[in-house]
Enzyme design. Structure first.
Site, PDB file in Angstrom:
ATOM      1  N   GLY C  12       0.707  -1.410   0.097  1.00 21.68           N
ATOM      2  CA  GLY C  12       0.086   0.099  -0.026  1.00 21.68           C
ATOM      3  C   GLY C  12       0.870   1.332   0.036  1.00 21.68           C
ATOM      4  O   GLY C  12       2.018   1.160   0.147  1.00 21.68           O
ATOM      5  N   LYS C  18      -0.938  -0.126   6.355  1.00 17.33           N
ATOM      6  CA  LYS C  18      -0.184  -1.423   6.159  1.00 17.33           C
ATOM      7  C   LYS C  18       0.208  -2.135   7.576  1.00 17.33           C
ATOM      8  O   LYS C  18       0.005  -3.421   7.651  1.00 17.33           O
ATOM      9  CB  LYS C  18       0.864  -1.496   5.363  1.00 17.33           C
ATOM     10  N   SER C  19       0.978  -1.374   8.234  1.00 21.00           N
ATOM     11  CA  SER C  19       1.532  -1.987   9.718  1.00 21.00           C
ATOM     12  C   SER C  19       0.543  -2.193  10.600  1.00 21.00           C
ATOM     13  O   SER C  19       0.680  -3.447  10.876  1.00 21.00           O
ATOM     14  CB  SER C  19       2.566  -1.105  10.085  1.00 21.00           C
ATOM     15  N   ALA C  37      12.241  -5.656  12.211  1.00 19.85           N
ATOM     16  CA  ALA C  37      12.101  -4.139  11.845  1.00 19.85           C
ATOM     17  C   ALA C  37      13.384  -4.088  10.725  1.00 19.85           C
ATOM     18  O   ALA C  37      14.408  -4.485  11.100  1.00 19.85           O
ATOM     19  CB  ALA C  37      12.568  -3.564  12.921  1.00 19.85           C
ATOM     20  N   THR C  38      13.325  -3.574   9.704  1.00 23.00           N
ATOM     21  CA  THR C  38      14.291  -3.334   8.706  1.00 23.00           C
ATOM     22  C   THR C  38      14.664  -1.631   8.534  1.00 23.00           C
ATOM     23  O   THR C  38      15.559  -1.481   8.334  1.00 23.00           O
ATOM     24  CB  THR C  38      13.627  -3.604   7.237  1.00 23.00           C
ATOM     25  N   HIS C  53       5.831   3.229  15.562  1.00 20.49           N
ATOM     26  CA  HIS C  53       5.504   2.013  15.346  1.00 20.49           C
ATOM     27  C   HIS C  53       5.694   0.997  16.730  1.00 20.49           C
ATOM     28  O   HIS C  53       5.001   0.209  17.114  1.00 20.49           O
ATOM     29  CB  HIS C  53       6.524   1.447  14.364  1.00 20.49           C
ATOM     30  N   ARG C  56       3.412   1.533  19.329  1.00 16.21           N
ATOM     31  CA  ARG C  56       1.925   0.978  19.086  1.00 16.21           C
ATOM     32  C   ARG C  56       1.832  -0.462  19.561  1.00 16.21           C
ATOM     33  O   ARG C  56       0.843  -1.066  19.742  1.00 16.21           O
ATOM     34  CB  ARG C  56       1.553   1.448  17.680  1.00 16.21           C
TER      35      ARG C  56
END
Lengths: 171, 171, 171
Positions: C12, C18-19, C37-38, C53, C56
């Site tokens: 998306g 998305k996440s 995680a990248t 992120h 959350r």
């Protein structure tokens, strides 16, 4: 005829036929129709776009300008009338340029949209499917627009993704 | 086997697998297949892309270059042959660089595409889902491409949105 | 409960949810959940996004950083655990900045993803639906991301296009 109090959210890219399709849906209902314009004409190009949209709409439309107080404008509308809001990304741009609290404004708007009092049609742009923009302001706008679109889609009864003038039902 | 005279319109982002999927659909029909290339190689990068596309197509293809007169080229084709047009946005770019009347050219093309004389597959790019471009030329191109995509989708029998190499049926 | 060994690919635009949707799908399964995680924080803006992120996600998550060796990290995971990879476009960016062979890295990754050993959820960005970027590096990234998305979608069991926080099933 659609239910009386329903929110339809139309999202799509530039020139994807969002406004035209929203007009088609609204004018399938009995007039009078209310058009809430969020555009502010900063330059000639914008003047032209606004004039083009206005000329396409025919008789039976009442236009209300709401470049900033969209939540208040919606809250003051009469019940049971077809309403087209065009569009959320321009409204967001206006608030960004005015350096308002975007999170606050978006929550106020989403709150009003979560309780539509008629067949309401709301148009917004998808702006997040390109390359990450170079400048920070554009990135901030892109993030804010994406979050707003999520908030509105969450409370909408119907969500349509416009692709080359055709609606793809997402919800 | 699909009906003889049908227009399939494939729209998607860069590297979304539009051309490859169109080739798959076309080559599921009996040869000979006609490939109408609209690309003009202005630089090395473009030369490479064209060569890559050409090398992926195998035997059985006849390639016709139509960087500008796509409507005339389509009108002159024999009946009942699978045709792949790749792609409309490059064709539009060529006309824009030549400073032609885009509205006129798009109407001419849409007119020919509204009466396909074989299984025709037409590829185009979605370019309107990013942030509003800074420069006016890019905005004008984006508007013209969006309008053209709407015109073609309106007359197409099938419209596919390509997402990561997969077709999503819009019409 | 979904099958044990399935790859779900979520694609998306920016801020399309998305996440969050991938987290919802993963946490519908029993913990422990593995978050790969990248992201690499090059600047403050990126630090903020990563922190957002992370905050959350609640209890029950184990975070593994894999900015480059994502294929090796996935290959070393225990079986039958919900895994969220967030996201492929950042991973690709890291390899591009390191001037690695993108084709080779993408093939290695797609190979591992073609044999998921648990319910794996992989997030990526659609970046190809805007205007062609001015600079060559952005175009190269856009092409590489598009090709990678196609490779992953091809081996995925489920592909979801995220639109304003809502999933549209593509496969």
């Amino acid at each position: 005829m659609p239910d009386r109090s329903k929110l339809t959210f139309l999202i799509g890219g530039a020139r994807s036929g969002k406004s035209a399709h929203a007009e088609t849906l609204a004018t399938a209902l009995p007039p009078p129709w209310i058009y809430i314009a969020t555009a502010q004409a900063y330059d000639d190009e914008m003047h032209e776009r606004i004039a083009l949209h206005r000329s396409r709409r025919g008789e039976g439309w009442t236009t209300i300008d709401a470049p900033l107080d969209l939540a208040g404008t919606l809250a003051a509308l009469p019940d049971d009338q077809p309403v087209l809001v065009d569009c959320l990304t321009l409204w967001l741009t206006n608030h960004m340029l005015a350096e308002h609290d975007l999170g606050l404004e978006c929550r106020r708007l989403a709150e009003v949209l979560s309780r539509p009092r008629g067949p309401w049609f709301v148009v917004s742009n998808e702006v997040g499917q390109g390359i990450v923009p170079d400048n920070a302001l554009a990135r901030r706008f892109r993030d804010a627009a994406g979050r707003l679109n999520q908030q509105v889609a969450a409370v909408a009864d119907t969500v349509l993704l416009m692709v080359a003038g055709l609606p793809l039902k997402v919800k």
